[in-house]
Scaffold this active site. Structure first.
Site, PDB file in Angstrom:
ATOM      1  N   ASP A  86     -31.545   6.453  -4.841  1.00 56.17           N
ATOM      2  CA  ASP A  86     -30.760   7.403  -5.616  1.00 56.17           C
ATOM      3  C   ASP A  86     -31.517   7.906  -6.841  1.00 56.17           C
ATOM      4  O   ASP A  86     -32.577   7.368  -7.215  1.00 56.17           O
ATOM      5  CB  ASP A  86     -29.442   6.757  -6.063  1.00 56.17           C
ATOM      6  CG  ASP A  86     -28.452   6.639  -4.914  1.00 56.17           C
ATOM      7  OD1 ASP A  86     -28.690   7.252  -3.868  1.00 56.17           O
ATOM      8  OD2 ASP A  86     -27.447   5.927  -5.074  1.00 56.17           O
ATOM      9  N   LYS A 108     -28.059  12.286  -6.004  1.00 55.03           N
ATOM     10  CA  LYS A 108     -27.082  13.333  -6.299  1.00 55.03           C
ATOM     11  C   LYS A 108     -27.035  13.557  -7.803  1.00 55.03           C
ATOM     12  O   LYS A 108     -27.290  12.648  -8.593  1.00 55.03           O
ATOM     13  CB  LYS A 108     -25.681  12.924  -5.826  1.00 55.03           C
ATOM     14  CG  LYS A 108     -25.546  12.693  -4.325  1.00 55.03           C
ATOM     15  CD  LYS A 108     -24.158  12.160  -3.997  1.00 55.03           C
ATOM     16  CE  LYS A 108     -23.981  11.928  -2.513  1.00 55.03           C
ATOM     17  NZ  LYS A 108     -23.975  13.179  -1.757  1.00 55.03           N
ATOM     18  N   MET A 220     -19.680   8.389 -16.130  1.00 54.97           N
ATOM     19  CA  MET A 220     -19.708   9.836 -15.842  1.00 54.97           C
ATOM     20  C   MET A 220     -18.580  10.576 -16.565  1.00 54.97           C
ATOM     21  O   MET A 220     -17.929  11.460 -15.998  1.00 54.97           O
ATOM     22  CB  MET A 220     -19.600  10.067 -14.318  1.00 54.97           C
ATOM     23  CG  MET A 220     -20.692   9.382 -13.530  1.00 54.97           C
ATOM     24  SD  MET A 220     -20.355   9.281 -11.748  1.00 54.97           S
ATOM     25  CE  MET A 220     -19.115   7.961 -11.694  1.00 54.97           C
ATOM     26  N   GLY A 249     -29.230   4.124 -20.969  1.00 55.86           N
ATOM     27  CA  GLY A 249     -29.121   2.707 -21.270  1.00 55.86           C
ATOM     28  C   GLY A 249     -30.176   1.854 -20.587  1.00 55.86           C
ATOM     29  O   GLY A 249     -30.610   2.139 -19.468  1.00 55.86           O
TER      30      GLY A 249
END
Length: 304
Positions: A86, A108, A220, A249
């Site tokens: 990812d 994504k 998010m 982070g």
């Protein structure tokens, strides 16, 4: 153990020579290429050996820092034939894999064209059915807002053996690196993780949770900050309710911004486009200043 980790995390060039066929198949760098591979399998069913299924490891890569990986995760990555990774996975983690392994990017990002979840699941199945050892590498933990459950169900439907290797989820890693305890005796008795992408109808419940002494962590949530601020204040939270915004982070670029609820919207405007970002709300945010002072005092004591 230190020497072992130094070996695992040493950054080395991938110098092993590959055949022309390996070079062409390796390092798929974007979702279009992953989609093309899906199409290839569909048009060439004879390339799939259903009688020789592989194995899938769903691995949580944690929040950026390679040293936060579990030993089990490292072992799975080192054995992988293919890594499906990812967007938030640190490239240093990919370097732990064998030089003969293939990397396929299936990340994504909100607002950008990307490979569909159905395509990712299909690709994972197809590769396993070729007999490959596949690592599905996700930032944080696969089962915390990572759609790991959806992908595991797809594997089950195709009778493909798999394992789930947990990773440190962003809320745990980022709060620790920011010196914000998610729970604290007498201040916060529990913590709730929510996604900021779905906020409709939830403000009353979230407000009640925080009034009762809970910590709330938004994954998010930056793009919905205006709705979050308005909804929580309307539901009864005070304007000055403590808020921390943590961006990048557990990385060298980490930044922590301490604010209050009625300033969340304006501060979020200045952070537009920055990702990943986590929002922590609760009285525990106030403990950060005390903990920083403690760390500084210990450091000064050691120096002297």
């Amino acid at each position: 153990m230190d020497a072992l980790y130094q070996h695992w995390f040493k950054k080395t060039g991938r110098t092993k020579e590959k055949t022309e066929e390996q070079t062409q198949s390796a390092r798929f760098s974007n979702h279009q290429q992953a989609s093309k591979l899906n199409a290839f399998f569909k048009d060439n069913p004879n390339q799939i050996e259903n009688s020789s299924k592989g194995y899938v490891s769903m691995v949580g890569a944690g929040p950026h820092d390679p040293e936060l990986l579990t030993i089990k995760a490292v072992k799975a990555i080192m054995r992988a034939d293919v890594l499906l990774y990812d967007r938030l996975v640190n490239k240093d983690i990919l370097e732990l894999a064998s030089s003969a392994s293939d990397w396929i990017y299936v990340g994504k990002r909100c607002g950008e064209t990307s490979i569909k979840q159905s395509e990712i699941s299909h690709l994972m199945v197809q590769l396993a059915q070729q007999g490959k050892r596949v690592v599905r590498l996700k930032g944080g933990d696969a089962f915390v807002f990572g759609r790991g459950g959806e992908e595991a169900l797809e594997l089950v439907r195709h009778s493909i053996p798999y394992e789930v290797i947990p990773g440190i989820t962003a809320a745990i890693g980022c709060s620790a690196s920011s010196l914000i305890p998610l729970t604290h005796r007498g201040i916060s008795r529990s913590v709730t993780f929510v996604t900021g992408q779905v906020v409709t109808g939830a403000f009353d419940a979230w407000s009640q949770l925080m009034k009762s002494g809970q910590t709330l962590v938004f994954y998010m949530g930056l793009e919905k900050s205006s709705e979050i601020q308005k909804g929580l204040i309307t539901s009864g939270l005070p304007d000055d309710f403590p808020v921390a915004i943590i961006s990048h982070g557990c990385s060298p670029q980490q930044q922590i911004r301490i604010t209050q609820l009625n300033q969340l919207k304006e501060l979020s405007k200045t952070l537009k486009g920055i990702s990943p970002t986590l929002i922590v709300m609760g009285e525990v945010v106030k403990l950060r200043e005390q903990l920083i002072n403690t760390v500084q005092s210990v450091t000064e004591y050691e120096v002297t």
